[in-house]
Design an enzyme around this catalytic site. Sequence first.
Site, mmCIF file in Angstrom:
data_model
loop_
_atom_site.group_PDB
_atom_site.id
_atom_site.type_symbol
_atom_site.label_atom_id
_atom_site.label_comp_id
_atom_site.label_asym_id
_atom_site.label_seq_id
_atom_site.Cartn_x
_atom_site.Cartn_y
_atom_site.Cartn_z
ATOM 1 N N THR A 219 1.145 -4.421 -9.361
ATOM 2 C CA THR A 219 1.166 -3.258 -10.468
ATOM 3 C C THR A 219 2.072 -2.032 -10.068
ATOM 4 O O THR A 219 3.065 -1.493 -10.921
ATOM 5 C CB THR A 219 -0.211 -2.490 -10.788
ATOM 6 O OG1 THR A 219 -1.146 -3.405 -10.974
ATOM 7 C CG2 THR A 219 -0.123 -1.220 -11.501
ATOM 8 N N VAL A 220 2.221 -1.809 -8.759
ATOM 9 C CA VAL A 220 3.090 -0.652 -8.490
ATOM 10 C C VAL A 220 4.548 -1.134 -8.310
ATOM 11 O O VAL A 220 5.313 -0.278 -8.609
ATOM 12 C CB VAL A 220 2.574 0.015 -7.060
ATOM 13 C CG1 VAL A 220 3.526 1.109 -6.585
ATOM 14 C CG2 VAL A 220 1.014 0.470 -7.083
ATOM 15 N N ALA B 179 19.431 12.314 -7.443
ATOM 16 C CA ALA B 179 19.801 11.525 -5.948
ATOM 17 C C ALA B 179 21.324 11.812 -5.387
ATOM 18 O O ALA B 179 21.471 11.559 -4.226
ATOM 19 C CB ALA B 179 19.172 10.108 -6.044
ATOM 20 N N ARG C 76 4.563 -13.230 -3.935
ATOM 21 C CA ARG C 76 4.059 -14.760 -3.691
ATOM 22 C C ARG C 76 4.390 -15.831 -4.806
ATOM 23 O O ARG C 76 4.473 -16.972 -4.517
ATOM 24 C CB ARG C 76 2.358 -14.484 -3.615
ATOM 25 C CG ARG C 76 1.912 -13.907 -2.338
ATOM 26 C CD ARG C 76 0.599 -13.629 -2.129
ATOM 27 N NE ARG C 76 -0.029 -12.911 -3.017
ATOM 28 C CZ ARG C 76 -1.329 -12.764 -2.840
ATOM 29 N NH1 ARG C 76 -2.010 -12.941 -2.234
ATOM 30 N NH2 ARG C 76 -1.670 -11.675 -3.853
ATOM 31 N N LYS D 65 -1.119 2.446 3.297
ATOM 32 C CA LYS D 65 -2.041 3.411 4.094
ATOM 33 C C LYS D 65 -2.816 2.779 5.331
ATOM 34 O O LYS D 65 -2.759 3.448 6.471
ATOM 35 C CB LYS D 65 -2.988 4.322 3.284
ATOM 36 C CG LYS D 65 -4.186 3.443 2.623
ATOM 37 C CD LYS D 65 -3.871 3.235 1.080
ATOM 38 C CE LYS D 65 -5.141 2.561 0.506
ATOM 39 N NZ LYS D 65 -4.653 2.152 -1.025
ATOM 40 N N GLU E 126 -12.322 -2.940 -7.314
ATOM 41 C CA GLU E 126 -12.004 -4.313 -7.041
ATOM 42 C C GLU E 126 -13.352 -5.196 -6.996
ATOM 43 O O GLU E 126 -14.382 -4.767 -7.153
ATOM 44 C CB GLU E 126 -11.404 -4.430 -5.487
ATOM 45 C CG GLU E 126 -10.180 -3.529 -5.316
ATOM 46 C CD GLU E 126 -8.934 -4.134 -5.808
ATOM 47 O OE1 GLU E 126 -9.072 -5.225 -6.331
ATOM 48 O OE2 GLU E 126 -7.911 -3.125 -6.122
ATOM 49 N N ASP F 116 -11.024 3.020 2.803
ATOM 50 C CA ASP F 116 -9.956 3.623 2.055
ATOM 51 C C ASP F 116 -9.523 4.990 2.382
ATOM 52 O O ASP F 116 -8.601 5.294 2.657
ATOM 53 C CB ASP F 116 -10.020 3.216 0.621
ATOM 54 C CG ASP F 116 -8.629 3.727 -0.034
ATOM 55 O OD1 ASP F 116 -7.737 3.096 -0.132
ATOM 56 O OD2 ASP F 116 -8.906 4.866 -0.766
ATOM 57 N N LYS G 223 -6.810 7.307 4.576
ATOM 58 C CA LYS G 223 -5.797 8.308 4.180
ATOM 59 C C LYS G 223 -6.234 9.657 5.112
ATOM 60 O O LYS G 223 -5.069 10.309 5.337
ATOM 61 C CB LYS G 223 -6.257 8.589 2.569
ATOM 62 C CG LYS G 223 -5.710 7.642 1.765
ATOM 63 C CD LYS G 223 -6.428 7.589 0.371
ATOM 64 C CE LYS G 223 -5.900 6.367 -0.518
ATOM 65 N NZ LYS G 223 -6.734 6.699 -1.696
ATOM 66 N N GLY H 246 -2.817 4.389 -9.574
ATOM 67 C CA GLY H 246 -2.274 3.655 -10.710
ATOM 68 C C GLY H 246 -0.591 3.501 -10.809
ATOM 69 O O GLY H 246 -0.003 4.093 -9.806
#
Length: 428
Positions: free
Chosen positions: A14-15, A34, A46, A106, A191, A202, A206, A303
């Site tokens: 997704t990211v 930039a 994969r 993370k 998940e 998680d 962080k 997201g």
Amino acid sequence: MAQALRVALAGLGTVGGGVIRVLDENRELIARRAGRPIEVVAVSARDRSKDRGVDLSRFAWVDDTAALAEADADVVVELIGGADGPALTLARRALSAGRHVVTANKAMLAHHGLELAAAAEASGAALKFEAAVAGGIPVIKGLREGAAANAIARVYGILNGTCNFILSKMEAEGRDFADVLAEAQALGYAEADPSFDIDGVDAAHKLSILASLAFGTAPAFAQVAASGIRHLLAADIAEAAALGYRVRLVGVAEADGAGLFQRVHAHLVRFDHPLAHVTGATNAVVAEGNFVGRLLFQGAGAGEGPTASAVVADLIDIARGEFGPPFAMPAAALTEAAAAPSGERRGRAYLRFAVADRVGVLAEIAAAMRDAGVSIESLIQRGALADGSVLVAIVTHEGPERCVAAALERLRGSQSLHGEPMWMHLLD
């Protein structure tokens, strides 16, 4: 315009797909900001045949993810995930080769951040990780740069969107945890195995990163005392509301003469506190500086769009040549802080018991509190739960945590109690 910044991208989930879309859609704007174009030149994942909704034919495909470290690129973006394995191998090899690394990982930073920071400094490369904490919220940059002149007294916040989504739904609809978790999984917020989220792991990853940035300590994930929301009842949410609080999973880090204190735990948060109004899958982080005062960072914590935006922001910094020590000071200057004990920390607590509906149970609980030195502010008994037990909720006066722990230990094994008590701290 200067030569393009060439990017090798590992991980096309997704990211990863989001990063390509951001670079495509905002190409001209990003190049202007930039000072030069930013171009993906090689990718690895994969499954080469999977349709990811973006055109990958223009990029070189590398089957061996670790080999991206030797690709003809300036920056390696690691979006594979996992504390060890291919992600760590790639990061080590890329930094050793003098290539910049941008990551959203993370877990890897929490476990190996000090090593990777030292490797980046030794090779003169950047190690950037804005996307690793709180998605699109610029909290890493805020602590590392915006608040750099301040001594930070405390950093805390809502660091897991899945848990906050579940708690918000339980609060709004009066539903139990298991029911809302199933809905979160169906909607893609949780998940299939949600343990890392709902058990606080998680958020602990962080928090250890934020603590390092805030206090100049080496990331110390092993020292984070983490518990989650798995055993929370709808009745707990209702009791909190009746008392003027909302329940939130909050990570808290403080450093003082006793050492580094880090904890992820369910808290009762007063209605008038900013964190009480953070709902849904949103994240929020509060940092308290000695000159800047209280800073609040809030926004989308996960997201495709927010996380990809944070990754590209790091790429823009690298394109400009704007990077320094990954954890705000040289790796050699990061201290190895001892874990601060929690026993003498003072505060108020919410304790919930499911008990047998019989005479003498309240007296047994009250006696355990008295003998341990816990002063009770309020004690509430409600009607029967689904299993026939009765809910008893206690709010304590301010006192040391060791006394509450001692009271619960005195009640351990009592035939009057059904299941484990719930202990939540009050964040006033």
